[in-house]
Design an enzyme around this catalytic site. Structure first.
Site, PDB file in Angstrom:
ATOM      1  N   TYR A 181      12.814   3.718 -14.749  1.00  0.00           N
ATOM      2  CA  TYR A 181      11.751   2.729 -14.526  1.00  0.00           C
ATOM      3  C   TYR A 181      11.965   1.500 -15.407  1.00  0.00           C
ATOM      4  N   SER A 182      12.109   1.737 -16.715  1.00  0.00           N
ATOM      5  CA  SER A 182      12.200   0.569 -17.601  1.00  0.00           C
ATOM      6  C   SER A 182      13.507  -0.181 -17.391  1.00  0.00           C
ATOM      7  N   LYS A 189      12.829  -2.524 -14.558  1.00  0.00           N
ATOM      8  CA  LYS A 189      11.995  -3.663 -14.986  1.00  0.00           C
ATOM      9  C   LYS A 189      12.823  -4.617 -15.855  1.00  0.00           C
ATOM     10  N   ASP A 191       5.766  -5.687   2.386  1.00  0.00           N
ATOM     11  CA  ASP A 191       6.715  -5.176   1.391  1.00  0.00           C
ATOM     12  C   ASP A 191       7.435  -6.361   0.749  1.00  0.00           C
ATOM     13  N   ASP A 240       8.390  18.577 -22.651  1.00  0.00           N
ATOM     14  CA  ASP A 240       8.417  17.130 -22.871  1.00  0.00           C
ATOM     15  C   ASP A 240       9.086  16.397 -21.702  1.00  0.00           C
ATOM     16  N   THR A 295       6.970  -5.301 -18.852  1.00  0.00           N
ATOM     17  CA  THR A 295       6.432  -4.228 -19.688  1.00  0.00           C
ATOM     18  C   THR A 295       7.127  -4.154 -21.043  1.00  0.00           C
ATOM     19  N   ASP A 296       6.419  -3.594 -22.028  1.00  0.00           N
ATOM     20  CA  ASP A 296       7.039  -3.391 -23.350  1.00  0.00           C
ATOM     21  C   ASP A 296       8.185  -2.384 -23.276  1.00  0.00           C
ATOM     22  N   GLU A 297       8.190  -1.569 -22.197  1.00  0.00           N
ATOM     23  CA  GLU A 297       9.216  -0.512 -22.114  1.00  0.00           C
ATOM     24  C   GLU A 297      10.622  -1.071 -21.983  1.00  0.00           C
ATOM     25  N   LEU A 321       0.833  -1.205   0.000  1.00  0.00           N
ATOM     26  CA  LEU A 321       0.000   0.000   0.000  1.00  0.00           C
ATOM     27  C   LEU A 321       0.872   1.262   0.000  1.00  0.00           C
ATOM     28  N   GLU A 348       7.211  -0.065  -8.541  1.00  0.00           N
ATOM     29  CA  GLU A 348       7.070   1.364  -8.782  1.00  0.00           C
ATOM     30  C   GLU A 348       6.892   1.455 -10.290  1.00  0.00           C
ATOM     31  N   PRO A 381      11.828  14.155 -20.153  1.00  0.00           N
ATOM     32  CA  PRO A 381      13.203  13.877 -20.574  1.00  0.00           C
ATOM     33  C   PRO A 381      13.328  12.424 -21.045  1.00  0.00           C
TER      34      PRO A 381
HETATM   35  P1  NAD Z   1       0.638   0.733  -9.856  1.00  0.00           P
HETATM   36  O1  NAD Z   1       1.771   1.684  -9.761  1.00  0.00           O
HETATM   37  O2  NAD Z   1      -0.737   1.245 -10.049  1.00  0.00           O
HETATM   38  O3  NAD Z   1       0.648  -0.153  -8.535  1.00  0.00           O
HETATM   39  C1  NAD Z   1       1.776  -0.734  -7.976  1.00  0.00           C
HETATM   40  C2  NAD Z   1       1.321  -1.564  -6.773  1.00  0.00           C
HETATM   41  O4  NAD Z   1       2.456  -2.207  -6.203  1.00  0.00           O
HETATM   42  C3  NAD Z   1       0.652  -0.741  -5.682  1.00  0.00           C
HETATM   43  O5  NAD Z   1      -0.484  -1.414  -5.185  1.00  0.00           O
HETATM   44  C4  NAD Z   1       1.733  -0.639  -4.620  1.00  0.00           C
HETATM   45  O6  NAD Z   1       1.207  -0.467  -3.315  1.00  0.00           O
HETATM   46  C5  NAD Z   1       2.438  -1.977  -4.801  1.00  0.00           C
HETATM   47  N1  NAD Z   1       3.836  -1.935  -4.334  1.00  0.00           N
HETATM   48  C6  NAD Z   1       4.773  -1.012  -4.683  1.00  0.00           C
HETATM   49  N2  NAD Z   1       5.934  -1.294  -4.040  1.00  0.00           N
HETATM   50  C7  NAD Z   1       5.708  -2.410  -3.306  1.00  0.00           C
HETATM   51  C8  NAD Z   1       6.522  -3.197  -2.448  1.00  0.00           C
HETATM   52  N3  NAD Z   1       7.800  -2.877  -2.218  1.00  0.00           N
HETATM   53  N4  NAD Z   1       5.985  -4.287  -1.875  1.00  0.00           N
HETATM   54  C9  NAD Z   1       4.680  -4.632  -2.088  1.00  0.00           C
HETATM   55  N5  NAD Z   1       3.868  -3.910  -2.876  1.00  0.00           N
HETATM   56  C10 NAD Z   1       4.371  -2.815  -3.484  1.00  0.00           C
HETATM   57  O7  NAD Z   1       0.998  -0.325 -11.005  1.00  0.00           O
HETATM   58  P2  NAD Z   1       0.162  -0.852 -12.265  1.00  0.00           P
HETATM   59  O8  NAD Z   1       0.089   0.200 -13.294  1.00  0.00           O
HETATM   60  O9  NAD Z   1      -1.091  -1.521 -11.822  1.00  0.00           O
HETATM   61  O10 NAD Z   1       1.194  -1.959 -12.803  1.00  0.00           O
HETATM   62  C11 NAD Z   1       1.285  -3.240 -12.184  1.00  0.00           C
HETATM   63  C12 NAD Z   1       2.443  -3.995 -12.802  1.00  0.00           C
HETATM   64  O11 NAD Z   1       2.254  -4.125 -14.193  1.00  0.00           O
HETATM   65  C13 NAD Z   1       3.809  -3.323 -12.631  1.00  0.00           C
HETATM   66  O12 NAD Z   1       4.766  -4.326 -12.397  1.00  0.00           O
HETATM   67  C14 NAD Z   1       4.066  -2.650 -13.966  1.00  0.00           C
HETATM   68  O13 NAD Z   1       5.442  -2.550 -14.234  1.00  0.00           O
HETATM   69  C15 NAD Z   1       3.375  -3.611 -14.909  1.00  0.00           C
HETATM   70  N6  NAD Z   1       2.846  -3.028 -16.143  1.00  0.00           N
HETATM   71  C16 NAD Z   1       2.021  -1.955 -16.097  1.00  0.00           C
HETATM   72  C17 NAD Z   1       1.488  -1.439 -17.275  1.00  0.00           C
HETATM   73  C18 NAD Z   1       0.550  -0.248 -17.276  1.00  0.00           C
HETATM   74  O14 NAD Z   1       0.195   0.230 -18.353  1.00  0.00           O
HETATM   75  N7  NAD Z   1       0.099   0.257 -16.128  1.00  0.00           N
HETATM   76  C19 NAD Z   1       1.806  -2.038 -18.505  1.00  0.00           C
HETATM   77  C20 NAD Z   1       2.675  -3.142 -18.510  1.00  0.00           C
HETATM   78  C21 NAD Z   1       3.165  -3.639 -17.320  1.00  0.00           C
HETATM   79  O1  DAU Z   2       4.089   0.708 -21.878  1.00  0.00           O
HETATM   80  C1  DAU Z   2       3.764   0.159 -20.641  1.00  0.00           C
HETATM   81  C2  DAU Z   2       3.987   1.204 -19.583  1.00  0.00           C
HETATM   82  O2  DAU Z   2       2.944   2.151 -19.727  1.00  0.00           O
HETATM   83  C3  DAU Z   2       4.029   0.639 -18.169  1.00  0.00           C
HETATM   84  O3  DAU Z   2       5.135  -0.211 -18.042  1.00  0.00           O
HETATM   85  C4  DAU Z   2       4.136   1.773 -17.150  1.00  0.00           C
HETATM   86  O4  DAU Z   2       4.059   1.253 -15.833  1.00  0.00           O
HETATM   87  C5  DAU Z   2       2.983   2.717 -17.361  1.00  0.00           C
HETATM   88  O5  DAU Z   2       3.113   3.821 -16.483  1.00  0.00           O
HETATM   89  C6  DAU Z   2       2.953   3.216 -18.808  1.00  0.00           C
HETATM   90  O6  DAU Z   2       4.083   4.090 -19.073  1.00  0.00           O
HETATM   91  P1  DAU Z   2       3.915   5.410 -19.970  1.00  0.00           P
HETATM   92  O7  DAU Z   2       4.983   6.364 -19.639  1.00  0.00           O
HETATM   93  O8  DAU Z   2       3.727   5.041 -21.392  1.00  0.00           O
HETATM   94  O9  DAU Z   2       2.478   5.890 -19.401  1.00  0.00           O
HETATM   95  P2  DAU Z   2       1.909   7.339 -19.029  1.00  0.00           P
HETATM   96  O10 DAU Z   2       0.450   7.182 -18.806  1.00  0.00           O
HETATM   97  O11 DAU Z   2       2.724   8.004 -17.976  1.00  0.00           O
HETATM   98  O12 DAU Z   2       2.133   8.146 -20.373  1.00  0.00           O
HETATM   99  C7  DAU Z   2       1.549   7.714 -21.608  1.00  0.00           C
HETATM  100  C8  DAU Z   2       1.965   8.711 -22.672  1.00  0.00           C
HETATM  101  O13 DAU Z   2       1.316   9.962 -22.402  1.00  0.00           O
HETATM  102  C9  DAU Z   2       3.452   9.011 -22.684  1.00  0.00           C
HETATM  103  O14 DAU Z   2       3.858   9.221 -24.025  1.00  0.00           O
HETATM  104  C10 DAU Z   2       3.577  10.305 -21.900  1.00  0.00           C
HETATM  105  C11 DAU Z   2       2.271  11.018 -22.195  1.00  0.00           C
HETATM  106  N1  DAU Z   2       1.740  11.873 -21.099  1.00  0.00           N
HETATM  107  C12 DAU Z   2       1.598  11.317 -19.871  1.00  0.00           C
HETATM  108  C13 DAU Z   2       1.111  12.065 -18.821  1.00  0.00           C
HETATM  109  C14 DAU Z   2       0.953  11.469 -17.436  1.00  0.00           C
HETATM  110  C15 DAU Z   2       1.359  13.176 -21.370  1.00  0.00           C
HETATM  111  O15 DAU Z   2       1.469  13.670 -22.499  1.00  0.00           O
HETATM  112  N2  DAU Z   2       0.877  13.929 -20.318  1.00  0.00           N
HETATM  113  C16 DAU Z   2       0.751  13.439 -19.054  1.00  0.00           C
HETATM  114  O16 DAU Z   2       0.319  14.181 -18.134  1.00  0.00           O
END
Ligand code: NAD
Ligand code: DAU
Length: 348
Positions: free
Chosen positions: A150-151, A154, A60, A272, A125-127, A36, A84, A274
């Site tokens: 981040y990527s 991962k 954790d 933008d 993730t695709d990243e 959480l 994260e 970085p």
């Molecule tokens: P999110 O950031 O919304 O949630 C992360 C969750 O992990 C939270 O519930 C947080 O409390 C928990 N957490 C963080 N650190 C922790 C720790 N040390 N121990 C236990 N719990 C912890 O994430 P999301 O967007 O739901 O993504 C979930 C997973 O999917 C991630 O691994 C992310 O890399 C992957 N992913 C996300 C996307 C996307 O578009 N959101 C796409 C591809 C992969």
């Molecule tokens: O591709 C999978 C990934 O997608 C996951 O692994 C990550 O956890 C998830 O956060 C997401 O990453 P992105 O950086 O692609 O997602 P985000 O929603 O932050 O941004 C999507 C696109 O929109 C990106 O090109 C940045 C842009 N953006 C984002 C925000 C938050 C904006 O232009 N304005 C914004 O305020």
């Protein structure tokens, strides 16, 4: 499969996965483990948590002692969502990303070695592949070339998972998915941020020229793909998951303006990100061919359903925007309530 440990279960994708499991595999016992952090919200599991065969543990993944009792009790599967996950936050500071996304995964892997599990699925993730030019798609064989902290964290986790399979024969699986959208997404990511800003009458910050492209998938499709990989894939394999749906950010922004009855004056172009990756696109032919999975939810329908969900759940996202959701756990259970991992010596 009888008992599954789902780490990061209170987040956006994790909580959607828990709900899908309750529906599709009601006999599987779920241990939902989550620290959480700011991104975790126990309210996302409301309704599921009252059901028998479900246990929430606040803990954790970097704390091996907190995890140990659940591994000792015997697990059929571990699915690790905990991370994260926000790129922008990783640019401000990488430490938590390395801690949870790398060290946390190593701790989970070591426990899975010590107390064998049948399947260990790392949600990636695709990243990890980096950025594409105007053409081409990421395949599972594309070299890992992450560009943000981040990527990079991962990608490090993926390499660790692979190494534990190769060296110790750990029964691992890796899924790499593109950008998710749908209900319960924390409001710092593009779609929920823009929807909630527009509902609140605020402008939306488009980074750079708005022409960065992401491959969008509904969270329900992602969760179904994870289940298919978990149950059917060969151990040691990696699968791309994607929506087969490339959309530039500015196009999503225009669709949201249309759905919410706002005009172009609500767009604010801002500096933008970085190192902003230009384009992601997933080749999903391996999962289609091997496991027969394809995304089912069309983007236009999924986006309009998601907007409706945010309209219906204004209380939920208002509590997030104001920070009030951070007190949900204590209000429900009192400080130290549910199962605090440190005290969780037994599995009821
Ligand atoms: P999110 O950031 O919304 O949630 C992360 C969750 O992990 C939270 O519930 C947080 O409390 C928990 N957490 C963080 N650190 C922790 C720790 N040390 N121990 C236990 N719990 C912890 O994430 P999301 O967007 O739901 O993504 C979930 C997973 O999917 C991630 O691994 C992310 O890399 C992957 N992913 C996300 C996307 C996307 O578009 N959101 C796409 C591809 C992969
Ligand atoms: O591709 C999978 C990934 O997608 C996951 O692994 C990550 O956890 C998830 O956060 C997401 O990453 P992105 O950086 O692609 O997602 P985000 O929603 O932050 O941004 C999507 C696109 O929109 C990106 O090109 C940045 C842009 N953006 C984002 C925000 C938050 C904006 O232009 N304005 C914004 O305020």
């Amino acid at each position: 499969m009888r008992t599954i440990l789902i780490t990061g279960a209170a987040d956006f994708i994790g909580s959607n996965f828990v709900r899908m499991m309750r529906e599709k595999r009601p006999d599987v016992r779920i241990v939902a483990f989550d620290a959480l952090t700011y991104a975790g919200n126990l309210e996302n599991l409301a309704g599921v948590s009252e059901v028998s065969g479900f246990q929430f543990v606040r803990g954790d993944i970097c704390d091996a002692e907190a995890l140990r009792p659940w591994f000792e009790g015997g697990l059929d599967a571990v699915v690790n969502f905990a991370a994260e996950s926000r790129v922008d936050r990783s640019i401000l500071g990488a430490q938590e990303f390395v801690r949870t996304n790398v060290v946390g995964v190593q701790i989970l892997l070591d426990l899975a070695r010590q107390f064998p599990v049948k399947r260990f699925l790392q949600v990636s993730t695709d990243e990890v592949y980096g950025s594409l030019g105007p053409t081409g798609k990421f395949m599972e064989t594309t070299p890992i070339a992450p560009s943000s902290p981040y990527s990079a964290s991962k990608a490090a986790a993926d390499l660790l998972v692979h190494s534990y399979h190769h060296t110790f024969g750990l029964p691992t699986l890796i899924t790499r998915c593109s950008n998710n959208y749908g209900p319960y997404q924390f409001s710092e990511k593009l779609i929920p941020l823009f929807v909630t800003n527009l509902l609140a009458g605020q402008k939306v910050p488009v980074y750079g020229d708005g022409m960065n492209v992401r491959d969008w998938i509904h969270v329900r499709d992602h969760c179904e793909a994870i289940l298919v990989v978990l149950e059917k894939a060969s151990l040691g394999s990696v699968y791309n998951i994607g929506g087969d749906c490339e959309v530039p950010n500015i196009e999503i922004t225009r669709q949201l303006l249309r759905l919410l009855g706002r005009d172009g004056s609500f767009i604010q172009y801002v500096k933008d990100r970085p190192g902003h990756d230009r384009r992601y696109a997933m080749d999903i032919s391996r999962i289609e061919r091997d496991l027969g999975w394809r995304p089912r939810i069309a983007f236009e329908q999924g986006l309009s359903d998601t907007v409706e969900w945010y309209k219906r759940n204004e209380d939920w996202w208002t509590r997030i925007k104001t920070g009030d959701y951070l007190h949900y756990y204590d209000r429900q259970y009192g400080v130290g309530g549910v199962v605090e991992a440190a005290a969780a010596g037994s599995r009821s």
